[in-house]
Design a protein around this motif. Structure first.
Motif, PDB file in Angstrom:
ATOM      1  N   ASN A  50      -3.711 -16.743   1.420  1.00 53.02           N
ATOM      2  CA  ASN A  50      -3.970 -16.299   0.050  1.00 53.02           C
ATOM      3  C   ASN A  50      -3.502 -17.339  -0.970  1.00 53.02           C
ATOM      4  OD1 ASN A  50      -1.220 -16.012   0.099  1.00 53.02           O
ATOM      5  ND2 ASN A  50      -1.190 -14.008  -0.856  1.00 53.02           N
ATOM      6  N   VAL A  51      -3.143 -18.530  -0.501  1.00 49.62           N
ATOM      7  CA  VAL A  51      -2.788 -19.605  -1.424  1.00 49.62           C
ATOM      8  C   VAL A  51      -4.002 -19.865  -2.315  1.00 49.62           C
ATOM      9  CG1 VAL A  51      -2.281 -22.079  -1.585  1.00 49.62           C
ATOM     10  CG2 VAL A  51      -1.086 -20.663   0.086  1.00 49.62           C
ATOM     11  N   GLY A  52      -3.752 -19.945  -3.616  1.00 45.76           N
ATOM     12  CA  GLY A  52      -4.847 -20.146  -4.552  1.00 45.76           C
ATOM     13  C   GLY A  52      -5.468 -18.841  -5.025  1.00 45.76           C
ATOM     14  N   GLU A  53      -4.950 -17.698  -4.556  1.00 44.25           N
ATOM     15  CA  GLU A  53      -5.435 -16.401  -5.040  1.00 44.25           C
ATOM     16  C   GLU A  53      -4.347 -15.764  -5.908  1.00 44.25           C
ATOM     17  OE1 GLU A  53      -6.538 -14.115  -1.629  1.00 44.25           O
ATOM     18  OE2 GLU A  53      -7.895 -15.673  -0.906  1.00 44.25           O
ATOM     19  N   TRP A  54      -4.721 -14.747  -6.662  1.00 44.12           N
ATOM     20  CA  TRP A  54      -3.763 -14.106  -7.557  1.00 44.12           C
ATOM     21  C   TRP A  54      -2.753 -13.285  -6.768  1.00 44.12           C
ATOM     22  CZ3 TRP A  54      -3.459 -16.182 -12.037  1.00 44.12           C
ATOM     23  CH2 TRP A  54      -4.590 -16.738 -12.637  1.00 44.12           C
ATOM     24  N   THR A  55      -1.473 -13.530  -7.060  1.00 45.88           N
ATOM     25  CA  THR A  55      -0.377 -12.865  -6.367  1.00 45.88           C
ATOM     26  C   THR A  55       0.578 -12.279  -7.401  1.00 45.88           C
ATOM     27  OG1 THR A  55      -0.538 -14.615  -4.722  1.00 45.88           O
ATOM     28  CG2 THR A  55       1.427 -13.251  -4.628  1.00 45.88           C
ATOM     29  N   ASP A  56       1.108 -11.098  -7.108  1.00 46.33           N
ATOM     30  CA  ASP A  56       2.022 -10.444  -8.057  1.00 46.33           C
ATOM     31  C   ASP A  56       3.354 -11.202  -8.183  1.00 46.33           C
ATOM     32  OD1 ASP A  56       0.051  -8.605  -8.147  1.00 46.33           O
ATOM     33  OD2 ASP A  56       1.187  -6.977  -7.198  1.00 46.33           O
ATOM     34  N   VAL A  57       3.801 -11.355  -9.419  1.00 45.70           N
ATOM     35  CA  VAL A  57       5.141 -11.917  -9.672  1.00 45.70           C
ATOM     36  C   VAL A  57       6.107 -10.797 -10.031  1.00 45.70           C
ATOM     37  CG1 VAL A  57       6.483 -13.472 -11.130  1.00 45.70           C
ATOM     38  CG2 VAL A  57       4.154 -14.105 -10.465  1.00 45.70           C
ATOM     39  N   GLY A  58       5.639  -9.835 -10.821  1.00 52.85           N
ATOM     40  CA  GLY A  58       6.492  -8.713 -11.236  1.00 52.85           C
ATOM     41  C   GLY A  58       6.101  -8.242 -12.618  1.00 52.85           C
ATOM     42  N   LEU A  59       6.838  -7.262 -13.094  1.00 55.36           N
ATOM     43  CA  LEU A  59       6.563  -6.729 -14.426  1.00 55.36           C
ATOM     44  C   LEU A  59       7.000  -7.726 -15.492  1.00 55.36           C
ATOM     45  CD1 LEU A  59       7.719  -3.031 -13.931  1.00 55.36           C
ATOM     46  CD2 LEU A  59       5.353  -3.904 -14.090  1.00 55.36           C
ATOM     47  N   ASN A  72      10.256 -14.671  -6.494  1.00 56.80           N
ATOM     48  CA  ASN A  72       9.564 -14.912  -5.221  1.00 56.80           C
ATOM     49  C   ASN A  72       8.137 -14.427  -5.324  1.00 56.80           C
ATOM     50  OD1 ASN A  72      11.448 -15.992  -3.309  1.00 56.80           O
ATOM     51  ND2 ASN A  72      12.525 -14.050  -3.426  1.00 56.80           N
ATOM     52  N   VAL A  73       7.221 -15.184  -4.771  1.00 56.98           N
ATOM     53  CA  VAL A  73       5.863 -14.664  -4.602  1.00 56.98           C
ATOM     54  C   VAL A  73       5.547 -14.717  -3.109  1.00 56.98           C
ATOM     55  CG1 VAL A  73       5.043 -15.309  -6.886  1.00 56.98           C
ATOM     56  CG2 VAL A  73       4.781 -16.911  -5.019  1.00 56.98           C
ATOM     57  N   VAL A  74       4.730 -13.791  -2.681  1.00 55.15           N
ATOM     58  CA  VAL A  74       4.420 -13.689  -1.261  1.00 55.15           C
ATOM     59  C   VAL A  74       3.140 -14.464  -0.964  1.00 55.15           C
ATOM     60  CG1 VAL A  74       3.853 -12.116   0.628  1.00 55.15           C
ATOM     61  CG2 VAL A  74       5.579 -11.473  -1.080  1.00 55.15           C
ATOM     62  N   VAL A  75       3.264 -15.382  -0.038  1.00 57.13           N
ATOM     63  CA  VAL A  75       2.097 -16.120   0.440  1.00 57.13           C
ATOM     64  C   VAL A  75       1.797 -15.613   1.835  1.00 57.13           C
ATOM     65  CG1 VAL A  75       1.262 -18.391   1.128  1.00 57.13           C
ATOM     66  CG2 VAL A  75       2.623 -18.151  -0.941  1.00 57.13           C
ATOM     67  N   SER A  76       0.571 -15.157   2.041  1.00 56.95           N
ATOM     68  CA  SER A  76       0.260 -14.616   3.363  1.00 56.95           C
ATOM     69  C   SER A  76      -0.773 -15.489   4.041  1.00 56.95           C
ATOM     70  CB  SER A  76      -0.167 -13.160   3.214  1.00 56.95           C
ATOM     71  OG  SER A  76      -1.515 -13.026   3.335  1.00 56.95           O
ATOM     72  N   VAL A 158       0.350 -14.727 -10.504  1.00 50.87           N
ATOM     73  CA  VAL A 158       0.284 -16.182 -10.442  1.00 50.87           C
ATOM     74  C   VAL A 158      -0.650 -16.594  -9.315  1.00 50.87           C
ATOM     75  CG1 VAL A 158       2.237 -16.463  -8.856  1.00 50.87           C
ATOM     76  CG2 VAL A 158       1.709 -18.277 -10.475  1.00 50.87           C
ATOM     77  N   LYS A 159      -1.265 -17.745  -9.517  1.00 49.38           N
ATOM     78  CA  LYS A 159      -2.108 -18.324  -8.470  1.00 49.38           C
ATOM     79  C   LYS A 159      -1.254 -19.397  -7.792  1.00 49.38           C
ATOM     80  CE  LYS A 159      -6.708 -18.740  -9.395  1.00 49.38           C
ATOM     81  NZ  LYS A 159      -7.910 -19.398  -9.903  1.00 49.38           N
ATOM     82  N   TYR A 160      -0.592 -19.015  -6.700  1.00 55.89           N
ATOM     83  CA  TYR A 160       0.311 -19.971  -6.058  1.00 55.89           C
ATOM     84  C   TYR A 160      -0.493 -21.053  -5.336  1.00 55.89           C
ATOM     85  CZ  TYR A 160       4.292 -22.099  -3.977  1.00 55.89           C
ATOM     86  OH  TYR A 160       5.244 -23.032  -3.652  1.00 55.89           O
TER      87      TYR A 160
END
Ligand code: FES
Length: 174
Positions: A50-59, A72-76, A158-160
């Motif tokens: 999912n690198v390059g896709e939108w990932t939740d950072v938080g509120l 932290n962001v989760v990269v799967s 964020v798009k990690y």
């Protein structure tokens, strides 16, 4: 009567030919092994991520104003033998409505960038950046790598991405 030739009886041309043939066979085996190992171990690990896709950072409301916050962001990744998640660090800076997100990976060799009282520093080789991520000194070839972000409702995303290390221009690592 035997017709076998000893080493001493082989002509220099024949010895050179046999040496070249053995070298050719060895490099062929090495190439085939390298491609096979790469195909079944490295390539799957780099695919289906999912690198390059939108990932939740938080509120967004949980990001205090004017002070860098590490998240932290989760990269799967689907490795081919299972799906696994790993965490990557980002720095988030919020000034009113304006939000900036930096990768915490040092552009020099990838160590984790830390915050200082007036900017950022890399503990590995001493690279330093201003509070805006501008390069101040050390071996880093560029400023901190900014990441694309967006706000959906109250949620910061964020798009990690990974970027090439050790080069002056920010360039996505392929
Ligand atoms: S890895 Fe950060 S300065 Fe070398």
């Amino acid at each position: 009567m035997t017709t076998e030739m000893t080493d001493e009886e082989l002509s220099p041309d024949r010895r050179r030919f046999l040496g070249a043939l053995i070298g050719l066979i060895s490099s062929g085996i090495t190439t085939v092994l390298g491609v096979t190992i790469g195909r079944y171990t490295i390539a799957p690990a780099l695919s289906n991520t999912n690198v390059g896709e939108w990932t939740d950072v938080g509120l967004l409301e949980e990001i205090p104003e004017g002070k860098p916050v590490k998240r932290n962001v989760v990269v799967s990744q689907d490795s081919g033998w299972g799906r696994f998640n790993s965490q990557r660090l980002v720095w988030v800076i919020r000034k009113g409505e304006q939000v900036t997100v930096f990768s915490a990976a040092c552009p020099h060799l990838g160590c984790t960038i830390n915050e200082t009282s007036n900017g950022f520093i890399c503990p590995c080789h001493g690279s330093a950046w201003s509070a805006d991520g501008e390069r101040l000194g050390g071996p880093t070839p560029r400023g901190m790598d900014m990441l694309d972000h967006r706000v959906e409702g109250d949620l910061l995303k964020v798009k990690y991405q990974y970027f090439k290390q050790g080069v002056a221009e920010k360039e996505e690592a392929g």
